[in-house]
Design a protein around this motif. Structure first.
Motif, PDB file in Angstrom:
ATOM      1  N   GLY A 349     -31.846 -19.838 -84.337  1.00 40.98           N
ATOM      2  CA  GLY A 349     -31.531 -18.979 -85.469  1.00 40.98           C
ATOM      3  C   GLY A 349     -30.198 -19.280 -86.115  1.00 40.98           C
ATOM      4  N   ILE A 350     -29.289 -19.908 -85.380  1.00 43.31           N
ATOM      5  CA  ILE A 350     -28.002 -20.263 -85.979  1.00 43.31           C
ATOM      6  C   ILE A 350     -28.205 -21.306 -87.071  1.00 43.31           C
ATOM      7  N   VAL A 351     -29.065 -22.292 -86.806  1.00 42.40           N
ATOM      8  CA  VAL A 351     -29.323 -23.330 -87.806  1.00 42.40           C
ATOM      9  C   VAL A 351     -30.045 -22.738 -89.010  1.00 42.40           C
ATOM     10  N   THR A 352     -31.064 -21.917 -88.767  1.00 48.28           N
ATOM     11  CA  THR A 352     -31.778 -21.312 -89.896  1.00 48.28           C
ATOM     12  C   THR A 352     -30.868 -20.379 -90.686  1.00 48.28           C
ATOM     13  N   SER A 353     -29.935 -19.711 -90.003  1.00 44.19           N
ATOM     14  CA  SER A 353     -29.000 -18.832 -90.713  1.00 44.19           C
ATOM     15  C   SER A 353     -28.070 -19.629 -91.616  1.00 44.19           C
ATOM     16  N   LEU A 354     -27.643 -20.793 -91.153  1.00 45.33           N
ATOM     17  CA  LEU A 354     -26.790 -21.634 -91.995  1.00 45.33           C
ATOM     18  C   LEU A 354     -27.536 -22.082 -93.246  1.00 45.33           C
ATOM     19  N   PHE A 355     -28.786 -22.532 -93.063  1.00 44.79           N
ATOM     20  CA  PHE A 355     -29.584 -22.923 -94.228  1.00 44.79           C
ATOM     21  C   PHE A 355     -29.853 -21.722 -95.133  1.00 44.79           C
ATOM     22  N   GLY A 356     -30.171 -20.583 -94.519  1.00 43.81           N
ATOM     23  CA  GLY A 356     -30.458 -19.391 -95.308  1.00 43.81           C
ATOM     24  C   GLY A 356     -29.252 -18.891 -96.071  1.00 43.81           C
ATOM     25  N   ALA A 357     -28.080 -18.962 -95.439  1.00 42.43           N
ATOM     26  CA  ALA A 357     -26.863 -18.548 -96.135  1.00 42.43           C
ATOM     27  C   ALA A 357     -26.610 -19.429 -97.349  1.00 42.43           C
ATOM     28  N   LEU A 358     -26.825 -20.730 -97.178  1.00 42.21           N
ATOM     29  CA  LEU A 358     -26.666 -21.649 -98.310  1.00 42.21           C
ATOM     30  C   LEU A 358     -27.655 -21.319 -99.427  1.00 42.21           C
ATOM     31  N   LEU A 359     -28.900 -21.045 -99.046  1.00 41.51           N
ATOM     32  CA  LEU A 359     -29.912 -20.705-100.054  1.00 41.51           C
ATOM     33  C   LEU A 359     -29.571 -19.394-100.745  1.00 41.51           C
ATOM     34  N   LEU A 360     -29.077 -18.410 -99.993  1.00 42.48           N
ATOM     35  CA  LEU A 360     -28.706 -17.133-100.592  1.00 42.48           C
ATOM     36  C   LEU A 360     -27.590 -17.317-101.609  1.00 42.48           C
ATOM     37  N   VAL A 361     -26.621 -18.158-101.288  1.00 46.31           N
ATOM     38  CA  VAL A 361     -25.531 -18.431-102.231  1.00 46.31           C
ATOM     39  C   VAL A 361     -26.079 -19.089-103.497  1.00 46.31           C
ATOM     40  N   VAL A 362     -26.989 -20.053-103.322  1.00 45.40           N
ATOM     41  CA  VAL A 362     -27.562 -20.745-104.479  1.00 45.40           C
ATOM     42  C   VAL A 362     -28.366 -19.780-105.340  1.00 45.40           C
ATOM     43  N   LEU A 363     -29.217 -18.963-104.714  1.00 44.14           N
ATOM     44  CA  LEU A 363     -30.024 -18.013-105.475  1.00 44.14           C
ATOM     45  C   LEU A 363     -29.149 -16.979-106.174  1.00 44.14           C
ATOM     46  N   GLY A 537     -23.008 -17.216 -93.490  1.00 46.86           N
ATOM     47  CA  GLY A 537     -22.732 -18.565 -93.003  1.00 46.86           C
ATOM     48  C   GLY A 537     -21.588 -18.601 -92.011  1.00 46.86           C
ATOM     49  N   THR A 538     -20.520 -17.878 -92.301  1.00 44.80           N
ATOM     50  CA  THR A 538     -19.396 -17.847 -91.359  1.00 44.80           C
ATOM     51  C   THR A 538     -19.795 -17.160 -90.059  1.00 44.80           C
ATOM     52  N   GLY A 539     -20.641 -16.132 -90.162  1.00 46.09           N
ATOM     53  CA  GLY A 539     -21.119 -15.487 -88.942  1.00 46.09           C
ATOM     54  C   GLY A 539     -21.920 -16.436 -88.070  1.00 46.09           C
ATOM     55  N   ALA A 540     -22.752 -17.274 -88.705  1.00 45.75           N
ATOM     56  CA  ALA A 540     -23.523 -18.255 -87.941  1.00 45.75           C
ATOM     57  C   ALA A 540     -22.607 -19.287 -87.291  1.00 45.75           C
ATOM     58  N   LEU A 541     -21.575 -19.716 -88.004  1.00 48.40           N
ATOM     59  CA  LEU A 541     -20.633 -20.681 -87.430  1.00 48.40           C
ATOM     60  C   LEU A 541     -19.889 -20.081 -86.236  1.00 48.40           C
ATOM     61  N   VAL A 542     -19.493 -18.824 -86.366  1.00 48.41           N
ATOM     62  CA  VAL A 542     -18.803 -18.169 -85.252  1.00 48.41           C
ATOM     63  C   VAL A 542     -19.729 -18.050 -84.046  1.00 48.41           C
TER      64      VAL A 542
END
Length: 711
Positions: A349-363, A537-542
């Motif tokens: 879920g950390i990897v999917t959260s990073l991708f999802g955070a990026l997508l949320l920013v783009v959207l 994204g920062t939460g996933a990195l942490v």
């Protein structure tokens, strides 16, 4: 027949419409159907290839050929290969099956939630469904109750459904679809805070749930999969059967009612089925982040080329397949990057959260804002000077009383006489020990609360956004990444190194959020949504940093991320004091500029102010205040939202009054929250950040409700 459209004229465009509503230019129906038929085998082949690669990855030294021989033997009843059978049947196949079930469930759930909310940003994550389901599971485990798969799934379903009901009910207050995501994000922060509280207080009972809470596909056998797969299939089939009604609902509530489709009933059934699917995913693997956002987005993007994919009877299964591809791809990438052993420990879920955070920013960056940026003083009224003086006196007196109470209360109760003896150096060893540790904690809470409140007031003025604050905009998360990196990589790092890393992280996050938002204007909702994406994204990195470190440092970082004054010393709060001493006079000098920048984009220019330069300088002050407070006490949310709003309600909109009152109220909030956390379950302690999250999330929801007229 005359049909009134007054109830739908202000509604946003639907997230998805039937295929006939958006045909591709230059392509006939046969060509569009051919494209869809071409995509289907391609998706199946990609999924099959990922499954084959996925099952060949692992820690055991078993070659792919041996594994496939073992799989064939298991299916045909041939001669077994002992080691390969053990690896395949107990580890790799269950992990593969978990990825397929979770991806299928979350993909379909996300597509359904986006359709019923008419919001492409909706998903089980952004609507707090996953957070509610996870909290329910953690709460049961915290009390030592072990449930089989189906009862655990039922518990997760109840928690997710309650969270979804709160968010959907609250979002009715706002006309814009982005309000739904804001309400869900606020509730997610509160529910996550409660989950963290249980993880910290009931560490033995909830052992292993932190990593699982980030979405882990690791399984022991197929028992859970066998129980939950039929439930997922039921939810998926139910949504597919509901597809025609969802197509009609996409045309508008009035149009659906005319043809006999009940909008309320259709939405209700779709939400229940989506929450059921999300609960299945949480039961199997924990909350795997943002799959429900990414998978439907991919399918809708493909729908521009093959519009038949936008029909819900095709969209739902297609989103399920896309979800499986996303989850398996993320798990493969995880183990390829970190190796088989570390890849097993790090949640997918950390990897999917990073991708999802990026997508949320783009959207969010591409979305049309529901309203233009406006002043931060939407709820403020003009107040007299007398009201200002009275507010200062009352707030100052309340803060002084709270400080005294915080010094006296805790696991050891003291008297004022004990404090007097301590000041004069005549106290006993016990009193000296208690006050030597307690006074720095109270000082840290006071200064950090004031710094976060002032930073929040500045950020709201710079962004002209009443919903902005350093935590929601990702600045606190950026500081957290910097500080936790030092905490986990260099366990014995000094405070100044941690503070420097926090400052660098906060600055980077602020530059990213405001830089992206400024490209299309600092509009209210877009700025907040980009900040929420950066925070995710920062939460996933942490989480990645915590999981990769040893348990001791992981526990330390988790406690720090919840916001805690434990173990603070007076030298560690000096940077916060210095930042406040420098920032408050500086902001007082530029109080007029703060007032003007908070009004609109044109007025400052007409009066000779350079908005870009002034915003950059003011934002730098806010970042420094945030970073020093985060370095001192960890991550504390909502202070920068609650205190400035309360200050404006009490003394009006002028920053000459707002800033000092915000500082007093922020300090009061954190001091009281810290005292509550140290007292209510003494000798145990509740991190101060969790207390402020529980207080701040309802306040955030109230702001959304009050601001319904602005959307």
């Amino acid at each position: 027949m005359n049909v009134s459209t007054s109830t739908t004229k202000d509604r946003p465009a639907p997230a998805a419409a039937p295929a006939e509503a958006a045909p591709s230019a230059g392509a006939g129906p046969a060509a569009r159907r051919g494209r869809a038929l071409l995509l289907a085998p391609v998706a199946v082949l990609v999924l099959a290839a990922l499954a084959a690669l996925h099952v060949s990855q692992g820690t055991a030294a078993v070659g792919p050929g041996t594994l496939w021989h073992a799989l064939g033997s298991a299916l045909t009843g041939g001669d077994p290969v002992d080691q390969a059978d053990a690896v395949l049947l107990s580890s790799r196949l269950p992990r593969l099956a978990a990825g397929l079930v979770v991806g299928c469930a979350l993909g379909a759930a996300g597509a359904a939630l986006q359709s019923v909310s008419r919001n492409v940003l909706a998903s089980p994550d952004t609507l707090a469904v996953n957070a509610g389901a996870y909290l329910a599971v953690v709460a049961v485990a915290a009390f030592g109750i072990t449930l089989p798969a189906l009862p655990a799934g039922g518990t997760a379903f109840v928690g997710g459904l309650l969270a979804a009901g709160i968010v959907l009910g609250l979002s009715r207050a706002g006309a814009g679809p982005i309000r739904l995501v804001l309400a869900g994000s606020a509730l997610t922060l509160a529910l996550s805070g409660l989950s963290q509280l249980l993880l910290i207080l009931r560490e033995q009972q909830t052992s292993g749930l932190y990593a699982w809470g980030n979405g882990s596909l690791g399984q022991i056998g197929m028992e859970t999969i066998d129980r939950m797969a039929p439930v997922a299939l039921t939810g998926l089939v139910g949504l597919v059967l509901l597809g025609k009604r969802l197509d009609i609902l996409a045309l508008g509530d009035d149009g659906a009612a005319v043809v006999g489709v009940s909008p309320r009933l259709t939405r209700g059934v779709a939400v229940v089925l989506a929450v059921l699917l999300a609960a299945v995913a949480v039961t199997v693997a924990g909350p795997v982040g943002f799959v429900g956002l990414c998978a439907p987005a991919v399918v809708r993007l493909a729908g521009n080329w093959a519009p038949v994919l936008l029909r819900h009877r095709v969209l739902i299964p297609a989103a399920s397949v896309a979800g499986m591809i996303v989850v398996l791809g993320a798990d493969i990438l995880l183990r390829a990057l970190f190796g088989a052993q570390a890849g097993t420990a790090v949640p997918t879920g950390i990897v999917t959260s990073l991708f999802g955070a990026l997508l949320l920013v783009v959207l969010a960056h591409r979305s049309r804002d529901a309203g233009s940026a406006g002043p931060t003083t939407a709820f403020a009224r003009l107040r007299s000077r007398r009201a200002y003086v009275v507010t200062l006196v009352v707030a100052g007196t309340a803060l002084a009383g709270a400080v005294v109470a915080a010094v006296l209360l805790g696991d050891t109760r003291l008297l004022l006489g004990d404090v007097g003896y301590w000041i004069t150096g005549r106290s006993g060893d016990l009193v000296s020990f208690v006050l030597d540790t307690r006074v720095p904690r109270v000082a840290a809470a006071l200064l950090a609360g004031a710094a976060l409140a002032v930073a929040g007031a500045v950020v709201q003025a710079v962004s002209r956004n009443p919903l902005a604050e350093p935590g929601i905009l990702g600045v606190v998360g950026g500081a957290g990444v910097g500080a936790v990196t030092v905490l986990t990589v260099i366990p014995l790092a000094g405070f100044w190194l941690i503070g420097g890393a926090a400052l660098a992280g906060a600055g980077a996050a602020a530059a990213l959020v405001f830089g992206l938002a400024a490209r299309r204007g600092l509009e209210q909702n877009r700025l907040v949504l980009i900040g929420i994406g950066v925070s995710a994204g920062t939460g996933a990195l942490v989480s990645l940093l915590i999981v990769l470190t040893d348990p001791h440092n992981g526990t330390k970082a988790l406690t720090w991320l919840s916001g805690s004054t434990y173990g603070r010393t007076l030298p560690e709060v000096v940077p916060v004091l210095v930042a406040l001493v420098v920032a408050l006079p500086l902001l007082a000098v530029f109080r007029r500029e703060l007032d003007l920048i908070g009004l609109d984009a044109d007025t400052p220019r007409l009066l000779g102010i350079r908005p870009g330069t002034m915003r950059l300088g003011l934002l730098t002050v806010a970042v420094v205040l945030t970073a020093t407070s985060v370095a001192a006490v960890g991550v504390i949310g909502f202070v920068g939202l609650v205190a400035p709003h309360a200050a404006r309600a009490l003394v009006g909109q002028r920053h000459a009054r707002v800033l000092p009152v915000s500082a007093l109220l922020g300090a009061l909030l954190v001091v009281v929250a810290d005292a509550i956390g140290r007292t209510v379950i003494a000798p145990g302690q509740i991190p101060v950040g969790i207390v402020t999250a529980v207080i701040g999330a309802p306040y955030f929801g109230w702001l959304l409700w009050r601001s319904k007229g602005e959307s």
